[in-house]
Design an enzyme around this catalytic site. Structure first.
Site, PDB file in Angstrom:
ATOM      1  N   PRO A  12       0.790  -1.226   0.000  1.00 54.78           N
ATOM      2  CA  PRO A  12       0.000   0.000   0.000  1.00 54.78           C
ATOM      3  C   PRO A  12       0.825   1.280   0.000  1.00 54.78           C
ATOM      4  CG  PRO A  12      -0.116  -1.112   2.124  1.00 54.78           C
ATOM      5  CD  PRO A  12       0.532  -2.061   1.175  1.00 54.78           C
ATOM      6  N   ASN A  13       0.317   2.239  -0.729  1.00 56.18           N
ATOM      7  CA  ASN A  13       0.851   3.609  -0.834  1.00 56.18           C
ATOM      8  C   ASN A  13       2.118   3.709  -1.669  1.00 56.18           C
ATOM      9  OD1 ASN A  13      -1.167   4.920   0.823  1.00 56.18           O
ATOM     10  ND2 ASN A  13      -0.265   3.814   2.540  1.00 56.18           N
ATOM     11  N   ARG A  20       5.230  10.980  -2.567  1.00 53.59           N
ATOM     12  CA  ARG A  20       4.958  10.629  -1.169  1.00 53.59           C
ATOM     13  C   ARG A  20       6.206  10.843  -0.315  1.00 53.59           C
ATOM     14  NH1 ARG A  20       4.704   4.496   1.171  1.00 53.59           N
ATOM     15  NH2 ARG A  20       4.043   5.050   3.280  1.00 53.59           N
ATOM     16  N   TYR A  25      11.254   8.685   1.114  1.00 53.45           N
ATOM     17  CA  TYR A  25      11.192   7.615   0.111  1.00 53.45           C
ATOM     18  C   TYR A  25      11.851   7.976  -1.222  1.00 53.45           C
ATOM     19  CZ  TYR A  25       7.925   5.673   3.478  1.00 53.45           C
ATOM     20  OH  TYR A  25       7.370   5.173   4.633  1.00 53.45           O
ATOM     21  N   ASN A  77       7.832  -5.740  -0.846  1.00 49.91           N
ATOM     22  CA  ASN A  77       7.769  -4.589   0.048  1.00 49.91           C
ATOM     23  C   ASN A  77       6.324  -4.478   0.541  1.00 49.91           C
ATOM     24  OD1 ASN A  77       7.689  -2.189   1.399  1.00 49.91           O
ATOM     25  ND2 ASN A  77       8.798  -1.011  -0.146  1.00 49.91           N
ATOM     26  N   ALA A  80       3.148  -0.592   4.993  1.00 49.90           N
ATOM     27  CA  ALA A  80       2.747  -0.584   6.410  1.00 49.90           C
ATOM     28  C   ALA A  80       2.249  -1.944   6.892  1.00 49.90           C
ATOM     29  CB  ALA A  80       1.677   0.481   6.647  1.00 49.90           C
ATOM     30  N   HIS A  83       4.149  -4.267   9.437  1.00 52.93           N
ATOM     31  CA  HIS A  83       4.203  -4.115  10.884  1.00 52.93           C
ATOM     32  C   HIS A  83       3.057  -4.813  11.626  1.00 52.93           C
ATOM     33  CE1 HIS A  83       7.240  -1.391   9.555  1.00 52.93           C
ATOM     34  NE2 HIS A  83       6.363  -0.607   8.956  1.00 52.93           N
ATOM     35  N   ASP A  90       1.257 -15.159   7.341  1.00 46.87           N
ATOM     36  CA  ASP A  90       0.853 -16.548   7.157  1.00 46.87           C
ATOM     37  C   ASP A  90       0.993 -16.971   5.696  1.00 46.87           C
ATOM     38  OD1 ASP A  90       0.354 -16.799   9.829  1.00 46.87           O
ATOM     39  OD2 ASP A  90      -1.831 -16.851   9.674  1.00 46.87           O
ATOM     40  N   GLU A 101      12.041  -9.774   1.974  1.00 49.73           N
ATOM     41  CA  GLU A 101      11.346  -8.542   2.372  1.00 49.73           C
ATOM     42  C   GLU A 101      12.258  -7.350   2.107  1.00 49.73           C
ATOM     43  OE1 GLU A 101      10.068  -8.542   6.501  1.00 49.73           O
ATOM     44  OE2 GLU A 101      10.194  -6.364   6.554  1.00 49.73           O
ATOM     45  N   HIS A 103      12.614  -2.863   1.955  1.00 47.57           N
ATOM     46  CA  HIS A 103      12.079  -1.538   2.264  1.00 47.57           C
ATOM     47  C   HIS A 103      12.988  -0.469   1.686  1.00 47.57           C
ATOM     48  CE1 HIS A 103       9.192  -3.269   5.000  1.00 47.57           C
ATOM     49  NE2 HIS A 103      10.165  -4.044   5.439  1.00 47.57           N
ATOM     50  N   LEU A 104      12.386   0.582   1.200  1.00 48.29           N
ATOM     51  CA  LEU A 104      13.159   1.718   0.689  1.00 48.29           C
ATOM     52  C   LEU A 104      13.880   2.420   1.835  1.00 48.29           C
ATOM     53  CD1 LEU A 104      10.144   2.833  -1.393  1.00 48.29           C
ATOM     54  CD2 LEU A 104      12.355   2.470  -2.482  1.00 48.29           C
ATOM     55  N   SER A 105      13.126   2.707   2.896  1.00 42.33           N
ATOM     56  CA  SER A 105      13.694   3.423   4.036  1.00 42.33           C
ATOM     57  C   SER A 105      14.277   2.416   5.028  1.00 42.33           C
ATOM     58  CB  SER A 105      12.597   4.248   4.727  1.00 42.33           C
ATOM     59  OG  SER A 105      11.610   3.388   5.281  1.00 42.33           O
ATOM     60  N   ARG A 110      13.622   4.554  12.185  1.00 48.50           N
ATOM     61  CA  ARG A 110      12.496   5.489  12.160  1.00 48.50           C
ATOM     62  C   ARG A 110      11.651   5.330  13.426  1.00 48.50           C
ATOM     63  NH1 ARG A 110       9.539   4.881   6.639  1.00 48.50           N
ATOM     64  NH2 ARG A 110       8.562   6.790   7.438  1.00 48.50           N
ATOM     65  N   ARG A 114       7.804   0.959  13.453  1.00 47.51           N
ATOM     66  CA  ARG A 114       8.323   0.399  12.194  1.00 47.51           C
ATOM     67  C   ARG A 114       9.437  -0.625  12.430  1.00 47.51           C
ATOM     68  NH1 ARG A 114       5.901   3.680   8.218  1.00 47.51           N
ATOM     69  NH2 ARG A 114       5.602   5.793   9.011  1.00 47.51           N
TER      70      ARG A 114
HETATM   71  C1  DQA Z   1       8.197   1.023   3.679  1.00 53.32           C
HETATM   72  C2  DQA Z   1       8.324   1.265   5.201  1.00 53.32           C
HETATM   73  C3  DQA Z   1       6.978   1.116   5.890  1.00 53.32           C
HETATM   74  O1  DQA Z   1       7.122   1.364   7.284  1.00 53.32           O
HETATM   75  C4  DQA Z   1       5.987   2.111   5.323  1.00 53.32           C
HETATM   76  O2  DQA Z   1       4.728   1.933   5.919  1.00 53.32           O
HETATM   77  C5  DQA Z   1       5.908   2.035   3.832  1.00 53.32           C
HETATM   78  C6  DQA Z   1       7.142   1.916   3.068  1.00 53.32           C
HETATM   79  C7  DQA Z   1       9.533   1.301   2.953  1.00 53.32           C
HETATM   80  O3  DQA Z   1       9.665   0.846   1.808  1.00 53.32           O
HETATM   81  O4  DQA Z   1      10.413   1.968   3.482  1.00 53.32           O
HETATM   82  O5  DQA Z   1       4.839   2.167   3.254  1.00 53.32           O
HETATM   83  O6  DQA Z   1       7.861  -0.338   3.474  1.00 53.32           O
END
Ligand code: DQA
Length: 154
Positions: A12-13, A20, A25, A77, A80, A83, A90, A101, A103-105, A110, A114
């Site tokens: 998501p997002n 964003r 990011y 990725n 959110a 978390h 599952d 897995e 993540h960009l950040s 943070r 997270r």
């Molecule tokens: C994220 C880190 C997550 O905490 C956040 O909710 C995201 C992006 C990242 O790629 O850094 O949506 O997965």
């Protein structure tokens, strides 16, 4: 060309990348990240398919279908959902296809919430904090694992 195929899933997002929170990011759009991913996969001799969804159930369906669709691994990725989504955890635990897995950040540098990933314990590993390169490193990890030189689980 090994003919191997990876699935890259964005949660998501991540469709909003580019606008964003660019301080967190970066300024690359999702289309630009996907282009980097495709270029890198080509260099590794892999094919790749990139998908994004804001819906947990859609991500579950894609994970469940990964083996049937012929994917040798998933770079994921979960946004959110990382978390708190036990449904995604599952699904990752249920499938035989390895999941990395990403993540960009740097989620560990943070907010406190997270730092917890419910996905990481059942993923092959976690890569966090390298911007779009996290996805490329995720592909490297899959390619390395597929050559039979991955580190053991656990
Ligand atoms: C994220 C880190 C997550 O905490 C956040 O909710 C995201 C992006 C990242 O790629 O850094 O949506 O997965």
């Amino acid at each position: 060309m090994t003919g191997r195929k990876a699935l890259v899933l964005h949660g998501p997002n991540l469709n909003l990348l580019g606008t964003r929170e660019p301080g967190v990011y970066g300024r690359a759009t999702l289309a630009e990240v996907d282009r980097m991913v495709r270029d890198h996969a080509r260099r590794l001799g892999w094919r790749v398919e990139c998908r994004q969804s804001n819906f947990e159930g859609q991500l579950v369906d894609w994970l469940q279908g990964a083996e049937r669709e012929g994917f040798a691994g998933v770079v994921f990725n979960p946004g959110a959902f990382t978390h708190y989504s036990l449904a995604l955890r599952d699904a990752v635990a249920a499938i035989r296809v390895p999941v990395v897995e990403v993540h960009l950040s740097n989620v560990h540098g943070r907010e406190e919430f997270r730092r917890q990933s419910v996905i990481a314990p059942v993923a092959r590993g976690q890569i966090s904090g390298f911007g779009p390169h996290s996805y490329l490193l995720g592909l490297d990890a899959l390619a390395r694992g597929a050559r039979g030189r991955s580190t053991p689980r656990g």
